[in-house]
Scaffold this motif. Sequence first.
Motif: not given
Length: 271
Positions: A86-96
Amino acid sequence: MITDGHNHTKHFSVDAGQTIDELVAQATSHGCKRIGITEHYEIDYPPDGLNWMFDINEYNETFKTWRDKFGSQIELLMGIEFGYQTHVAEEIDKTAETVPFDVVLLSNHLFRGKDFYVDRECYDLPKKDLHREYIGIMAEMCEKCNNYDVAAHYDYINRYSPNKDSYVLYEDCPREFDRFFEALISKEKALEINTKSIQKHKEGGFKRHLPDPEVIRRYKDMGGKLICFGSDSHFPGTFGVCFDEAIEYIKSFGFKEAVYFKQHKPYIEPL
């Protein structure tokens, strides 16, 4: 053979044991024209002694050399498999967005913050409660993240279950499945049929090994059209496992096409 869109190598996935040369050799021997290489990337993974992250730019540069080396034999699609929390959703989008991936897979390998491949406490829960919570997390994952193409192995939660009657059924968690499918369909993302799950269920002596028919029917009835296939290969000899059986099964529900992604755009292949 249609595109196998989910594979790993030892070069970047810490749990894999095959080289890119071995993977390509297997794929070409199957007559496959293209494959997706989707290395594991787990942000803030619970400590287990392994580093589930790698240098994205190094991966991008290495992939260029792979394409140069094997381009005359097979098309390589550069992908990544993000592990959701849950807490890494934003970082996943940025890394992608950091490098030009062809395909981004989203997966959930954890339950209540634990890797259930190692920590099996989750299987002490009643089956319906376990599956309801897990599919709810899959739904949340697909709602919160945007920069992805495929939701991988929705049935991963019971792949390693000690209960041979364990099976992810639509009737166990219809609200959660509907929410999951609504997110996929509204965002035009694909549902993966993971054939490693089929293989593991066969090898483990499970009473059923193919996806629940009501899951597939409900996805189709809700308007789901994008289905892709991945063998989730990690080791030599596992590429394309159970593909023929899985394809025939999905065709029995009226699906006539599979999808793969290139530069995040869906491309259709007849089944």
